[in-house]
Design a protein around this motif. Structure first.
Motif, PDB file in Angstrom:
ATOM      1  N   MET A 143       1.412  -0.994  -0.250  1.00  0.00           N
ATOM      2  CA  MET A 143      -0.031   0.143  -0.283  1.00  0.00           C
ATOM      3  C   MET A 143       1.030   1.519   0.212  1.00  0.00           C
ATOM      4  O   MET A 143       0.341   2.150  -0.743  1.00  0.00           O
ATOM      5  N   MET A 144       2.099   1.394   0.599  1.00  0.00           N
ATOM      6  CA  MET A 144       2.690   2.159   0.616  1.00  0.00           C
ATOM      7  C   MET A 144       1.763   3.225   0.973  1.00  0.00           C
ATOM      8  O   MET A 144       2.078   4.538   0.318  1.00  0.00           O
ATOM      9  N   GLY A 145       1.385   3.491   2.240  1.00  0.00           N
ATOM     10  CA  GLY A 145       0.910   5.178   2.612  1.00  0.00           C
ATOM     11  C   GLY A 145       0.823   5.450   4.287  1.00  0.00           C
ATOM     12  O   GLY A 145       1.494   4.929   4.556  1.00  0.00           O
ATOM     13  N   ARG A 146       0.193   6.674   4.634  1.00  0.00           N
ATOM     14  CA  ARG A 146      -0.397   6.971   5.811  1.00  0.00           C
ATOM     15  C   ARG A 146      -1.193   6.596   6.855  1.00  0.00           C
ATOM     16  O   ARG A 146      -2.436   6.330   6.627  1.00  0.00           O
ATOM     17  N   VAL A 147      -1.246   5.606   7.676  1.00  0.00           N
ATOM     18  CA  VAL A 147      -1.838   4.799   8.104  1.00  0.00           C
ATOM     19  C   VAL A 147      -1.716   5.529   9.838  1.00  0.00           C
ATOM     20  O   VAL A 147      -0.937   6.279   9.900  1.00  0.00           O
ATOM     21  N   LEU A 148      -3.175   5.365  10.109  1.00  0.00           N
ATOM     22  CA  LEU A 148      -3.439   6.483  11.030  1.00  0.00           C
ATOM     23  C   LEU A 148      -3.628   5.804  12.308  1.00  0.00           C
ATOM     24  O   LEU A 148      -4.635   4.688  12.358  1.00  0.00           O
ATOM     25  N   VAL A 149      -2.305   6.261  13.473  1.00  0.00           N
ATOM     26  CA  VAL A 149      -3.055   5.098  14.423  1.00  0.00           C
ATOM     27  C   VAL A 149      -3.907   5.335  16.245  1.00  0.00           C
ATOM     28  O   VAL A 149      -3.184   7.047  15.669  1.00  0.00           O
ATOM     29  N   VAL A 150      -4.137   5.069  16.141  1.00  0.00           N
ATOM     30  CA  VAL A 150      -5.032   6.271  17.200  1.00  0.00           C
ATOM     31  C   VAL A 150      -5.266   4.861  18.007  1.00  0.00           C
ATOM     32  O   VAL A 150      -5.725   4.540  18.634  1.00  0.00           O
ATOM     33  N   GLU A 151      -3.899   5.474  19.079  1.00  0.00           N
ATOM     34  CA  GLU A 151      -4.156   4.799  20.505  1.00  0.00           C
ATOM     35  C   GLU A 151      -3.341   5.757  21.557  1.00  0.00           C
ATOM     36  O   GLU A 151      -2.546   6.173  21.349  1.00  0.00           O
ATOM     37  N   ASP A 152      -4.554   5.501  22.867  1.00  0.00           N
ATOM     38  CA  ASP A 152      -3.930   6.534  23.626  1.00  0.00           C
ATOM     39  C   ASP A 152      -2.857   5.903  24.212  1.00  0.00           C
ATOM     40  O   ASP A 152      -1.997   6.802  25.236  1.00  0.00           O
ATOM     41  N   ASN A 153      -2.011   4.672  24.599  1.00  0.00           N
ATOM     42  CA  ASN A 153      -1.077   4.507  24.923  1.00  0.00           C
ATOM     43  C   ASN A 153      -0.148   4.508  24.432  1.00  0.00           C
ATOM     44  O   ASN A 153       0.213   4.072  23.094  1.00  0.00           O
ATOM     45  N   SER A 154       1.505   5.260  24.473  1.00  0.00           N
ATOM     46  CA  SER A 154       2.693   5.589  24.065  1.00  0.00           C
ATOM     47  C   SER A 154       3.217   4.444  23.756  1.00  0.00           C
ATOM     48  O   SER A 154       3.301   4.251  21.829  1.00  0.00           O
ATOM     49  N   ASP A 155       3.662   3.348  24.164  1.00  0.00           N
ATOM     50  CA  ASP A 155       3.986   2.387  24.428  1.00  0.00           C
ATOM     51  C   ASP A 155       3.319   1.265  23.595  1.00  0.00           C
ATOM     52  O   ASP A 155       4.101   0.864  22.425  1.00  0.00           O
ATOM     53  N   GLU A 156       1.611   0.753  22.818  1.00  0.00           N
ATOM     54  CA  GLU A 156       1.354   0.278  22.576  1.00  0.00           C
ATOM     55  C   GLU A 156       1.619   0.962  20.835  1.00  0.00           C
ATOM     56  O   GLU A 156       1.317   0.719  19.366  1.00  0.00           O
TER      57      GLU A 156
END
Length: 134
Positions: free
Chosen positions: A1-14
């Protein structure tokens, strides 16, 4: 895909782990901590080409809501949900079609399967529009 994936995660380690796994697949990771930040990032749908979202993001809306919002703007957006607090039954009831679900904690192998299912690399022959829990 080679694109931008939005990661919505409130835990920075995860979020770091998820972003590392995405980079291994050649994806650029855009990380936000909250639903409000996610909605801002999704305001320009062409910018985001995939979504990995935690279901429980603290106060505010859920990851289910974020994914539904994202799919209104971009109906074919790949979605992977991650959660340690949601049952596969809840995911099937509230998840968007053609999405995948990973229960926390998850292995790199489980992430790989979910990534390919949601992002189009799955050759399993399942043409169902139902979300798939892994």
């Amino acid at each position: 895909m080679m694109g931008r994936v939005l990661v919505v995660e409130d835990n920075s380690d995860e979020a770091d782990i998820i972003c590392d796994l995405l980079r291994e697949h050649g994806e650029a990771c855009v990380w936000v901590k909250s639903d409000k930040e996610a909605y801002r990032a999704l305001a320009v749908p062409e910018y985001i080409e995939g979504l990995v979202v935690d279901v429980h993001l603290g106060p505010g809306t859920t990851g289910f809501d974020v994914a539904r919002f994202a799919r209104q703007a971009k109906p074919d957006l790949p979605v992977v949900y991650v959660s340690g607090q949601v049952s596969p039954a809840s995911f099937r009831a509230f998840g968007v079609p053609d999405s995948a679900y990973l229960e926390k904690p998850f292995s790199a192998e489980a992430f790989e399967i979910a990534f390919h299912k949601a992002f189009g690399g799955d050759d399993g022959g399942d043409d169902s529009e139902e979300p798939v829990a892994l």
